[in-house]
Design a protein around this motif. Sequence first.
Motif, PDB file in Angstrom:
ATOM      1  N   UNK A 187      24.248 132.364  81.887  1.00  0.00           N
ATOM      2  CA  UNK A 187      23.703 131.736  80.695  1.00  0.00           C
ATOM      3  C   UNK A 187      23.894 130.239  80.625  1.00  0.00           C
ATOM      4  N   UNK A 188      24.644 129.662  81.547  1.00  0.00           N
ATOM      5  CA  UNK A 188      24.907 128.225  81.483  1.00  0.00           C
ATOM      6  C   UNK A 188      23.642 127.416  81.690  1.00  0.00           C
ATOM      7  N   UNK A 189      22.681 127.958  82.433  1.00  0.00           N
ATOM      8  CA  UNK A 189      21.468 127.209  82.731  1.00  0.00           C
ATOM      9  C   UNK A 189      20.457 127.193  81.607  1.00  0.00           C
ATOM     10  N   UNK A 190      20.647 128.019  80.582  1.00  0.00           N
ATOM     11  CA  UNK A 190      19.704 128.082  79.470  1.00  0.00           C
ATOM     12  C   UNK A 190      19.996 126.960  78.482  1.00  0.00           C
ATOM     13  N   UNK A 191      19.044 126.051  78.335  1.00  0.00           N
ATOM     14  CA  UNK A 191      19.200 124.910  77.429  1.00  0.00           C
ATOM     15  C   UNK A 191      17.976 124.840  76.536  1.00  0.00           C
ATOM     16  N   UNK A 192      18.210 124.773  75.240  1.00  0.00           N
ATOM     17  CA  UNK A 192      17.128 124.632  74.270  1.00  0.00           C
ATOM     18  C   UNK A 192      17.059 123.173  73.850  1.00  0.00           C
ATOM     19  N   UNK A 193      15.985 122.512  74.252  1.00  0.00           N
ATOM     20  CA  UNK A 193      15.862 121.099  73.917  1.00  0.00           C
ATOM     21  C   UNK A 193      16.009 120.871  72.420  1.00  0.00           C
ATOM     22  N   UNK A 194      15.344 121.718  71.640  1.00  0.00           N
ATOM     23  CA  UNK A 194      15.261 121.489  70.212  1.00  0.00           C
ATOM     24  C   UNK A 194      16.627 121.647  69.539  1.00  0.00           C
ATOM     25  N   UNK A 195      17.271 122.800  69.731  1.00  0.00           N
ATOM     26  CA  UNK A 195      18.529 123.058  69.042  1.00  0.00           C
ATOM     27  C   UNK A 195      19.719 122.395  69.721  1.00  0.00           C
ATOM     28  N   UNK A 196      19.778 122.470  71.057  1.00  0.00           N
ATOM     29  CA  UNK A 196      20.959 121.997  71.778  1.00  0.00           C
ATOM     30  C   UNK A 196      20.993 120.488  71.969  1.00  0.00           C
ATOM     31  N   UNK A 197      19.821 119.840  71.961  1.00  0.00           N
ATOM     32  CA  UNK A 197      19.780 118.404  72.259  1.00  0.00           C
ATOM     33  C   UNK A 197      19.303 117.596  71.051  1.00  0.00           C
ATOM     34  N   UNK A 198      18.091 117.886  70.570  1.00  0.00           N
ATOM     35  CA  UNK A 198      17.533 117.073  69.489  1.00  0.00           C
ATOM     36  C   UNK A 198      18.380 117.164  68.216  1.00  0.00           C
ATOM     37  N   UNK A 199      18.738 118.382  67.816  1.00  0.00           N
ATOM     38  CA  UNK A 199      19.549 118.538  66.602  1.00  0.00           C
ATOM     39  C   UNK A 199      20.906 117.866  66.751  1.00  0.00           C
ATOM     40  N   UNK A 200      21.484 117.976  67.952  1.00  0.00           N
ATOM     41  CA  UNK A 200      22.823 117.426  68.180  1.00  0.00           C
ATOM     42  C   UNK A 200      22.834 115.909  68.229  1.00  0.00           C
ATOM     43  N   UNK A 201      21.773 115.304  68.771  1.00  0.00           N
ATOM     44  CA  UNK A 201      21.761 113.850  68.979  1.00  0.00           C
ATOM     45  C   UNK A 201      21.066 113.076  67.867  1.00  0.00           C
ATOM     46  N   UNK A 202      20.413 113.767  66.945  1.00  0.00           N
ATOM     47  CA  UNK A 202      19.710 113.063  65.866  1.00  0.00           C
ATOM     48  C   UNK A 202      20.680 112.184  65.089  1.00  0.00           C
ATOM     49  N   UNK A 203      20.247 110.969  64.764  1.00  0.00           N
ATOM     50  CA  UNK A 203      21.075 110.043  64.016  1.00  0.00           C
ATOM     51  C   UNK A 203      22.032 109.231  64.861  1.00  0.00           C
ATOM     52  N   UNK A 204      21.962 109.352  66.182  1.00  0.00           N
ATOM     53  CA  UNK A 204      22.863 108.626  67.072  1.00  0.00           C
ATOM     54  C   UNK A 204      22.153 107.520  67.849  1.00  0.00           C
ATOM     55  N   UNK A 205      20.937 107.157  67.427  1.00  0.00           N
ATOM     56  CA  UNK A 205      20.242 106.047  68.051  1.00  0.00           C
ATOM     57  C   UNK A 205      19.638 106.351  69.402  1.00  0.00           C
ATOM     58  N   UNK A 206      19.468 107.650  69.727  1.00  0.00           N
ATOM     59  CA  UNK A 206      18.922 108.022  71.033  1.00  0.00           C
ATOM     60  C   UNK A 206      17.524 108.626  70.962  1.00  0.00           C
ATOM     61  N   UNK A 207      17.150 109.174  69.814  1.00  0.00           N
ATOM     62  CA  UNK A 207      15.874 109.886  69.687  1.00  0.00           C
ATOM     63  C   UNK A 207      14.990 109.161  68.682  1.00  0.00           C
ATOM     64  N   UNK A 208      13.746 108.921  69.080  1.00  0.00           N
ATOM     65  CA  UNK A 208      12.776 108.251  68.218  1.00  0.00           C
ATOM     66  C   UNK A 208      11.487 109.075  68.192  1.00  0.00           C
TER      67      UNK A 208
END
Length: 394
Positions: A221-242
Motif C-alpha cells: 500500500x505504500x505506492x498508493x498516493x492520492x493527489x487530492x487528499x494526500x498532497x493538495x489538502x496537506x499542502x494547501x496554505x503553505x505557498x506551494x499550490x496555486x
Amino acid sequence: MLKAVILIGGPQKGTRFRPLSFEVPKPLFPVAGVPMIQHHIEACAQVPGMQEILLIGFYQPDEPLTRFLEAAQQEFNLPIRYLQEFAPLGTGGGLYHFRDQILAGGPEAFFVLNADVCSDFPLSTMLDVHRHQPHPFLLLGTTANRTQSLNYGCIVENPQTHEVLHYVEKPSTFVSDIINCGIYLFSPEALKPLRDVFQRNQQDGQLCLPLGEDSSVLWPGAGTIRLEQDVFSALAGQGQIYVHLTDGIWSQIKSAGSALYASRLYLSQYQLTHPERLAKHTPEGPRIRGNVYIHPTAKVAPSAVEHTCVLHSIVGWGSTVGRWARVEGTPSDPNPNDPRAHMDSESLFKDGKLLPAITILGCRVRIPAEVLILNSIVLPHKELSRSFTNQIIL
C-alpha cells in the motif's frame, strides 16, 4: 523542455461505462469522433517545447491501445509512451513510481491530465502563469454552483495571489464554488511531497505488520498516493499550490451520458478547431442539423431524418436500427439557465428503479422496424422484437 502525463486509470468493477467498455477501454472510447484521450494529446502537442507524452495506468497494453499510440506518434510527431502500473496506485502513485521517466531529460515542468475530463485545455495559458510566478503545483479550476460543488474537489483561494489556502475533496458541506478540473502543471519539485507521502505510507505499513513479519519488505500500500487528499489538502496554505481559473468548456466523463454531453461540447469547438470533422449537408445526403460527426464507416440513408429517430442515445458498433424505429433517451444535461451548473454523474438506480437517462445500445444490437426503445440499456448481441421502456435488457 516540457512533458505531459495523462492518467488513464484502469478497468474497475461496476463501471458506469458498461456495456460500452466491454468492447473498448474507456480512454479509447470515441468522444466527438476520436478516442477520448486524443483530445488531451492534441492539446499537449500544441504546447511549444513539448518533448514527450506519457500515459500512466494499469490497463493491459493490448492491441487497440498499442495501435492508437503508434498512430498518435506518427500524427503528432512526438514520443508517446504507455507506462503500466503494477497495481492501481491512485492519482499520484503512478507519478512517483515513474518519476525517473518523467524527469528524464530535465523538463522545466510537466502537465498532468486526468483522462476522464473534457476541456479546451488552456495549457499554454497555464504555462505562461507558471513561468511568470513559478510554484510546485498549479491547478486548473472552474466554478460550480453550491450544490454541485460537493461532488468535486473544492478550492479556497486567495483572490489576490490565487494561492490555494484550503482544499477539500468532495466535502459534505459547502466549502467553495471553485472546483478542481483535474488538469495540472507541476514543477519537478512537486515530486518531493509525493516522496514524503510514500515514505510515510511505508512507515505506517511497517507499524501494522504482525509480530515476526519482515519489516524490510515493501508494504504494497505504500505506492498508493492520492493527489487530492494526500498532497493538495496537506499542502494547501503553505505557498506551494496555486490555481488558475478558466471560463472555457469543462466536464467530467464518468458515464456514457456524460460522454454524450462531452461530445456536444467538443463538436461545438470543432467549428474553430476541426471544421473538417463536421458533417456537411449535401443535396443527395441526409439533412444535417447542428454540429454532427459521422464516422466514415457509418451508413446514413438520405431519408433517415424522416423515417428513423435516434435521440440522446449511443449506438454501439455493428448495430442496426430499422425503419420507423425510435431509439430515445432522456438527457441529464446541466441546467442551461445556471451558468455554473455542471454534468451530474448520478447512479443508474434510485429506490430500486432505473433512472431515466440516455439510451445505450451495445455492439451488434438489432432494432427492427417500428420498435420503440426508451431510456434503456441494451447489452451486446441482442435482437429486440418489441418495444422497451426504462429497462436494462440482458
